[in-house]
Design an enzyme around this catalytic site. Structure first.
Site, PDB file in Angstrom:
ATOM      1  N   LEU A  17       0.716  -1.409   0.094  1.00 25.30           N
ATOM      2  CA  LEU A  17       0.427  -0.262  -0.067  1.00 25.30           C
ATOM      3  C   LEU A  17       0.860   1.257   0.520  1.00 25.30           C
ATOM      4  CD1 LEU A  17      -2.928  -0.915   2.646  1.00 25.30           C
ATOM      5  CD2 LEU A  17      -3.221  -0.741   0.347  1.00 25.30           C
ATOM      6  N   ASP A  18       0.382   2.301  -0.704  1.00 23.80           N
ATOM      7  CA  ASP A  18       1.442   3.369  -0.401  1.00 23.80           C
ATOM      8  C   ASP A  18       1.527   4.087   0.872  1.00 23.80           C
ATOM      9  OD1 ASP A  18       1.385   3.352  -3.030  1.00 23.80           O
ATOM     10  OD2 ASP A  18      -0.058   4.541  -3.434  1.00 23.80           O
ATOM     11  N   HIS A  19       2.446   5.059   0.701  1.00 27.51           N
ATOM     12  CA  HIS A  19       2.070   5.099   2.400  1.00 27.51           C
ATOM     13  C   HIS A  19       1.754   6.419   2.961  1.00 27.51           C
ATOM     14  CE1 HIS A  19       3.294   9.702   1.432  1.00 27.51           C
ATOM     15  NE2 HIS A  19       3.933   9.329   0.942  1.00 27.51           N
TER      16      HIS A  19
END
Length: 238
Positions: free
Chosen positions: A105-107
């Site tokens: 998952l993106d930050h």
């Protein structure tokens, strides 16, 4: 039935090097059913094994399967560059077990992240051939319109993709909210699809994978839990 020496059992559960585990055993730190076991060479049946170490009961697990409620500003990389890594949210014994995220998952994306030390499980869950739906709640910069929903359902063309990508389902949940279900799992897919459809994703949350809903796990942001066999079965496509 599987039997392992006691030092191997402790090492497999993430309690450090074999040498350190042996020292714990010889110091009388390990009890089973209230009885001290101080011979690290002793073989123990691991089926249903519960041992006590550091005054805590430990259930033996050949592999661990975890769901983490990922907060914002954590990276899924094992070598994070700009933010803390998600592994810092786990206890030390799980990092010793080489637990890894299943996908990323993106930050700045929150929500359900699966983690495991079972390589076969990680590979299977990451494979696009499994067609496991992932459900996202997206906050948009511009209002959600019927035209936007229609575009996402029909498919939008992304750069470097050979064919348009379409949402499996897409539902308006509010003026600036939509629920989108994807199977492909491409890089930054939700954000890129919204941009290609003329909108912009300002916040993103993964609320479910397959039939397993994050809300059903009863964990808060930043927390994690072991998954049961029944919960794992919900990750398998019907």
């Amino acid at each position: 039935m599987s039997k392992l020496s006691l030092d191997r059992i402790l090492q497999s559960q993430g309690y450090g090097t074999r040498k350190y585990c042996r020292s714990l055993i010889e110091d009388g730190e390990v009890t089973i059913n209230g009885v001290v076991h101080d011979n690290y060479k002793e073989t123990i049946d691991t089926d249903g094994l519960v041992f006590n170490l550091f005054d805590e009961d430990v259930v033996y697990r050949e592999h661990v399967y975890i769901a983490l409620f990922k907060p914002q500003n954590y990276e899924c990389s094992r070598k994070p560059s700009h933010h803390p890594g998600v592994l810092t949210l786990l206890p030390e014994e799980l990092t010793w077990r080489d637990v890894q995220p299943v996908g990323r998952l993106d930050h700045d994306t929150t929500g359900m992240l699966l983690m495991s030390d079972d390589g076969a499980f990680i590979h299977a869950q990451s494979s696009p051939k499994r067609h496991v739906p992932k459900i996202y709640q997206a906050t948009t910069a511009e209002p959600v319109t019927d035209e936007l929903i229609a575009q996402l359902l029909a498919g939008v063309q992304l750069h470097d993709e050979p064919a348009p990508l379409a949402a499996q389902t897409c539902i308006k949940r509010g003026e600036f909210q939509l629920e989108i279900v994807l199977e492909q799992g491409k890089y930054h897919q939700v954000k890129r699809m919204l941009a290609a459809a003329g909108n912009h994703c300002s916040a993103l949350h993964r609320s479910a994978i397959g039939g397993l809903e994050l809300a059903s796990l009863g964990i808060e942001e930043g927390d994690w839990c072991y998954l049961t066999a029944e919960q794992l079965s919900l990750l398998t496509p019907a």
